[in-house]
Design a protein around this motif. Sequence first.
Motif, PDB file in Angstrom:
ATOM      1  N   GLY A 216      -1.308  24.799  -9.383  1.00 11.73           N
ATOM      2  CA  GLY A 216      -0.112  24.500 -10.129  1.00 11.73           C
ATOM      3  C   GLY A 216       1.124  25.285 -10.036  1.00 11.73           C
ATOM      4  O   GLY A 216       0.920  26.693  -9.476  1.00 11.73           O
ATOM      5  N   GLY A 217       2.324  24.804 -10.634  1.00  9.62           N
ATOM      6  CA  GLY A 217       3.205  25.558 -10.451  1.00  9.62           C
ATOM      7  C   GLY A 217       4.562  24.963 -10.950  1.00  9.62           C
ATOM      8  O   GLY A 217       4.288  23.947 -11.468  1.00  9.62           O
ATOM      9  N   ALA A 218       5.645  25.439 -11.091  1.00  9.80           N
ATOM     10  CA  ALA A 218       6.716  25.052 -11.749  1.00  9.80           C
ATOM     11  C   ALA A 218       7.047  25.350 -13.009  1.00  9.80           C
ATOM     12  O   ALA A 218       8.160  25.202 -13.843  1.00  9.80           O
ATOM     13  CB  ALA A 218       7.176  23.426 -11.205  1.00  9.80           C
ATOM     14  N   GLU A 219       5.882  25.375 -14.011  1.00  8.53           N
ATOM     15  CA  GLU A 219       5.877  25.680 -15.309  1.00  8.53           C
ATOM     16  C   GLU A 219       4.460  26.191 -15.692  1.00  8.53           C
ATOM     17  O   GLU A 219       3.724  25.915 -14.700  1.00  8.53           O
ATOM     18  CB  GLU A 219       6.363  24.482 -16.031  1.00  8.53           C
ATOM     19  N   GLU A 220       4.223  26.639 -16.608  1.00 10.09           N
ATOM     20  CA  GLU A 220       2.807  27.517 -16.918  1.00 10.09           C
ATOM     21  C   GLU A 220       1.934  26.368 -17.649  1.00 10.09           C
ATOM     22  O   GLU A 220       2.167  25.359 -18.047  1.00 10.09           O
ATOM     23  CB  GLU A 220       3.031  28.415 -17.983  1.00 10.09           C
ATOM     24  N   MET A 221       0.855  26.477 -17.199  1.00  7.61           N
ATOM     25  CA  MET A 221      -0.433  25.650 -17.438  1.00  7.61           C
ATOM     26  C   MET A 221      -0.829  26.099 -18.695  1.00  7.61           C
ATOM     27  O   MET A 221      -1.057  27.304 -19.110  1.00  7.61           O
ATOM     28  CB  MET A 221      -1.617  25.941 -16.329  1.00  7.61           C
ATOM     29  N   PRO A 222      -1.143  25.243 -19.828  1.00 10.02           N
ATOM     30  CA  PRO A 222      -1.562  25.717 -20.970  1.00 10.02           C
ATOM     31  C   PRO A 222      -3.069  26.276 -20.834  1.00 10.02           C
ATOM     32  O   PRO A 222      -3.833  25.797 -20.028  1.00 10.02           O
ATOM     33  CB  PRO A 222      -1.934  24.387 -21.900  1.00 10.02           C
ATOM     34  N   ALA A 223      -3.328  27.480 -21.331  1.00  7.65           N
ATOM     35  CA  ALA A 223      -4.297  28.261 -21.115  1.00  7.65           C
ATOM     36  C   ALA A 223      -5.697  27.557 -21.295  1.00  7.65           C
ATOM     37  O   ALA A 223      -6.556  27.941 -20.796  1.00  7.65           O
ATOM     38  CB  ALA A 223      -4.163  29.605 -22.072  1.00  7.65           C
ATOM     39  N   GLY A 224      -5.640  26.731 -22.371  1.00  7.29           N
ATOM     40  CA  GLY A 224      -6.815  25.996 -22.664  1.00  7.29           C
ATOM     41  C   GLY A 224      -7.160  24.947 -21.601  1.00  7.29           C
ATOM     42  O   GLY A 224      -8.367  24.510 -21.508  1.00  7.29           O
ATOM     43  N   ALA A 225      -6.404  24.744 -20.465  1.00  6.30           N
ATOM     44  CA  ALA A 225      -6.489  23.431 -19.854  1.00  6.30           C
ATOM     45  C   ALA A 225      -7.382  24.104 -18.442  1.00  6.30           C
ATOM     46  O   ALA A 225      -7.991  23.511 -17.683  1.00  6.30           O
ATOM     47  CB  ALA A 225      -5.355  23.089 -19.048  1.00  6.30           C
ATOM     48  N   PHE A 226      -7.402  25.632 -18.452  1.00  7.96           N
ATOM     49  CA  PHE A 226      -8.442  26.247 -17.294  1.00  7.96           C
ATOM     50  C   PHE A 226      -9.827  25.698 -17.203  1.00  7.96           C
ATOM     51  O   PHE A 226     -10.179  25.078 -16.259  1.00  7.96           O
ATOM     52  CB  PHE A 226      -7.907  27.467 -17.071  1.00  7.96           C
ATOM     53  N   PRO A 227     -10.265  26.320 -18.417  1.00 11.89           N
ATOM     54  CA  PRO A 227     -11.949  26.189 -18.211  1.00 11.89           C
ATOM     55  C   PRO A 227     -12.191  24.635 -18.515  1.00 11.89           C
ATOM     56  O   PRO A 227     -13.160  24.153 -17.579  1.00 11.89           O
ATOM     57  CB  PRO A 227     -12.281  26.568 -19.798  1.00 11.89           C
ATOM     58  N   TRP A 228     -11.499  23.608 -18.855  1.00 14.11           N
ATOM     59  CA  TRP A 228     -11.789  22.178 -19.012  1.00 14.11           C
ATOM     60  C   TRP A 228     -11.486  21.751 -17.499  1.00 14.11           C
ATOM     61  O   TRP A 228     -12.296  21.008 -16.897  1.00 14.11           O
ATOM     62  CB  TRP A 228     -10.718  21.475 -19.840  1.00 14.11           C
ATOM     63  N   MET A 229     -10.542  22.100 -16.774  1.00  9.74           N
ATOM     64  CA  MET A 229     -10.279  21.686 -15.434  1.00  9.74           C
ATOM     65  C   MET A 229     -11.285  22.093 -14.557  1.00  9.74           C
ATOM     66  O   MET A 229     -11.888  21.362 -13.582  1.00  9.74           O
ATOM     67  CB  MET A 229      -8.982  21.952 -14.867  1.00  9.74           C
ATOM     68  N   ASN A 230     -11.713  23.381 -14.852  1.00  9.31           N
ATOM     69  CA  ASN A 230     -12.941  24.054 -13.917  1.00  9.31           C
ATOM     70  C   ASN A 230     -14.169  23.261 -13.972  1.00  9.31           C
ATOM     71  O   ASN A 230     -14.843  22.600 -13.139  1.00  9.31           O
ATOM     72  CB  ASN A 230     -13.061  25.512 -14.245  1.00  9.31           C
ATOM     73  N   ARG A 231     -14.450  22.724 -15.333  1.00  9.73           N
ATOM     74  CA  ARG A 231     -15.441  21.902 -15.783  1.00  9.73           C
ATOM     75  C   ARG A 231     -15.422  20.652 -14.947  1.00  9.73           C
ATOM     76  O   ARG A 231     -16.666  20.204 -14.481  1.00  9.73           O
ATOM     77  CB  ARG A 231     -15.914  22.012 -17.040  1.00  9.73           C
ATOM     78  N   VAL A 232     -14.404  19.903 -15.357  1.00  6.63           N
ATOM     79  CA  VAL A 232     -14.346  18.293 -14.782  1.00  6.63           C
ATOM     80  C   VAL A 232     -14.586  18.331 -13.354  1.00  6.63           C
ATOM     81  O   VAL A 232     -15.126  17.560 -12.899  1.00  6.63           O
ATOM     82  CB  VAL A 232     -13.104  17.838 -15.238  1.00  6.63           C
ATOM     83  N   TRP A 233     -14.009  19.515 -12.800  1.00 10.36           N
ATOM     84  CA  TRP A 233     -13.939  19.133 -10.991  1.00 10.36           C
ATOM     85  C   TRP A 233     -15.077  20.076 -10.529  1.00 10.36           C
ATOM     86  O   TRP A 233     -15.232  20.581  -9.491  1.00 10.36           O
ATOM     87  CB  TRP A 233     -12.512  19.952 -10.406  1.00 10.36           C
ATOM     88  N   HIS A 234     -16.288  20.038 -11.346  1.00  8.40           N
ATOM     89  CA  HIS A 234     -17.332  20.795 -11.055  1.00  8.40           C
ATOM     90  C   HIS A 234     -17.330  22.104 -10.400  1.00  8.40           C
ATOM     91  O   HIS A 234     -17.815  22.294  -9.402  1.00  8.40           O
ATOM     92  CB  HIS A 234     -18.227  19.644  -9.764  1.00  8.40           C
ATOM     93  N   GLY A 235     -16.484  22.929 -11.162  1.00  6.06           N
ATOM     94  CA  GLY A 235     -16.552  24.455 -10.762  1.00  6.06           C
ATOM     95  C   GLY A 235     -15.254  24.769  -9.748  1.00  6.06           C
ATOM     96  O   GLY A 235     -15.241  25.876  -9.298  1.00  6.06           O
ATOM     97  N   ALA A 236     -14.328  23.721  -9.620  1.00  2.71           N
ATOM     98  CA  ALA A 236     -13.281  24.013  -8.934  1.00  2.71           C
ATOM     99  C   ALA A 236     -12.222  25.091  -9.470  1.00  2.71           C
ATOM    100  O   ALA A 236     -12.157  25.293 -10.664  1.00  2.71           O
ATOM    101  CB  ALA A 236     -12.098  22.667  -8.773  1.00  2.71           C
ATOM    102  N   LYS A 237     -11.928  26.057  -8.602  1.00  8.28           N
ATOM    103  CA  LYS A 237     -11.112  27.088  -9.135  1.00  8.28           C
ATOM    104  C   LYS A 237      -9.435  26.446  -9.568  1.00  8.28           C
ATOM    105  O   LYS A 237      -9.087  25.659  -8.855  1.00  8.28           O
ATOM    106  CB  LYS A 237     -10.779  28.260  -8.131  1.00  8.28           C
ATOM    107  N   VAL A 238      -8.699  27.097 -10.647  1.00  9.20           N
ATOM    108  CA  VAL A 238      -7.673  26.410 -11.111  1.00  9.20           C
ATOM    109  C   VAL A 238      -6.840  27.763 -10.830  1.00  9.20           C
ATOM    110  O   VAL A 238      -7.028  28.607 -11.576  1.00  9.20           O
ATOM    111  CB  VAL A 238      -7.624  25.862 -12.352  1.00  9.20           C
ATOM    112  N   LYS A 239      -5.753  27.750 -10.092  1.00  6.02           N
ATOM    113  CA  LYS A 239      -4.735  28.865  -9.974  1.00  6.02           C
ATOM    114  C   LYS A 239      -3.389  28.350  -9.955  1.00  6.02           C
ATOM    115  O   LYS A 239      -3.008  27.088  -9.893  1.00  6.02           O
ATOM    116  CB  LYS A 239      -5.007  29.488  -8.613  1.00  6.02           C
ATOM    117  N   MET A 240      -2.527  29.369 -10.370  1.00 11.42           N
ATOM    118  CA  MET A 240      -1.217  29.076 -10.618  1.00 11.42           C
ATOM    119  C   MET A 240      -0.211  30.044  -9.783  1.00 11.42           C
ATOM    120  O   MET A 240      -0.340  31.167  -9.456  1.00 11.42           O
ATOM    121  CB  MET A 240      -0.813  29.510 -11.952  1.00 11.42           C
ATOM    122  N   CYS A 241       0.947  29.356  -9.315  1.00 12.14           N
ATOM    123  CA  CYS A 241       2.187  30.072  -8.783  1.00 12.14           C
ATOM    124  C   CYS A 241       3.248  30.152  -9.586  1.00 12.14           C
ATOM    125  O   CYS A 241       3.308  29.383 -10.471  1.00 12.14           O
ATOM    126  CB  CYS A 241       2.602  29.239  -7.467  1.00 12.14           C
TER     127      CYS A 241
END
Length: 453
Positions: A216-241
């Motif tokens: 993601g980029g252009a604005e901050e990701m809510p911190a609570g979204a990281f673990p949820w996204m990681n779980r939904v996508w079966h372990g995908a990494k979630v990173k920010m620019c």
Amino acid sequence: MLASLSSLVTRRMTPARLGAAYRTSPPWLAKRIALSNFRRTVRWAGIHSKFYRERFAELGINPSSVQKPSDLGDFFTTPQDLIERGPDFLCRKPSIVFESSGTSGKNKRIYFDQAELKEIGVSTAAGFGMMGIGPEDRVANAFDFSIWIPGLMTHYGLMASNCFCLAFGKVDPLEVYRRLQLHQFTVVLGEPTWLIRLTEIAEKDGCKHPLKLLIGGAEEMPAGAFPWMNRVWHGAKVKMCYGSVEQGHAIGFQPCDESGGYHLDTLDFLPELVDVDPDGWGELIFTTLRRNVMPLIRYRTRDVTRVMHERCGCGIYAPRIARIRGRRDELVVASGGNLYPMMFENILRPVPGLTHDWQVVFRLREIREILEIHIETVRPDHEQVRTEIFAQATYQYPDLMKNLALGIFEMAVVFHEPATIRTARKLKRMIDVRHHAALTEPAAAVGLAMENA
Ligand SMILES: [Zn+2]
């Protein structure tokens, strides 16, 4: 000398080599190269740009004698300078312009030439490479391709990465979700709120196509979204620019798995922190080190962050900054303290059943200050939600709540249906209408959520 040598070397760099140089440059060398390029940029701008020539003359600055940023005293460039005098910054003929959205006619303009676009592509690809995108990857690029910048610059980066990609632009996330399997995508890029909607679709559908990485980029990701996204996508990494159109590409990125901050690209930028408060938080400013068309010198980003001094576990020396705490102009001095958007994100994150869109409005009832927390939820137990929010605020920010107990201000929670608070691409998190006499109704205040990119 060092500047011309380094520019000669970096021009011939592949993304992989640039990434390796970034990872392994000792701090003393990186600093010497950055200062050398800084001096070159100041001299170049002082000769070729009308804006810098005039401003330096006004302030009695001789570009040839500038050795380091502090030699420029309190000379800065601002978003307002870009709005009022954008073309005067030009040092040579550009090939492309990017303009902020908004119809006021007062837009920021940033110019580049083809050589710079190519360099931006290589730098972006080097950053992507360190974040995990390789030639074997298949990338869905859902950053916006409108007059503002992210889609196109990302595209240059993906071309230089030599991966496979589809330039979606910011389309309906469902369109991308439907094609994940078809094109065997491994990586999806987009704005955080867009990635959140995509993840909601995947969650409902049981996520039939796992991903490797979401950026993601252009604005901050809510911190609570990281673990949820990681779980939904079966372990995908979630990173920010962390980047902006003024930077042309990301100045901050996450090459390692240490979350919670960004490594800074000190080959392309010389970053500084100004107006630092006792806790170390200040405004990030930067000087571009490799731009010849429209160099920006000590440009004020308005973004508030702090330097993370501890050496990162990944071994990279490059300085790190914390997640952006908020826009400097979103700081609201109210309720007996300095309030930033991130405080409210921290308060709301542990409360279940809320969407990621929220807004805080400061208003006056006669002379009484009201802090309104606008949230979206389908939960029917409003009283319980209110209690949970107050409990979080009390637990995390006792000083704020002490002021509430003292009666310095009142706090209210305002409930909205999901997907109704956001009225523009970017959501302004904090709105201060205490001194806007005409805006007394809550609805009018929420309508202010529009912001020019
Ligand atoms: Zn690291």
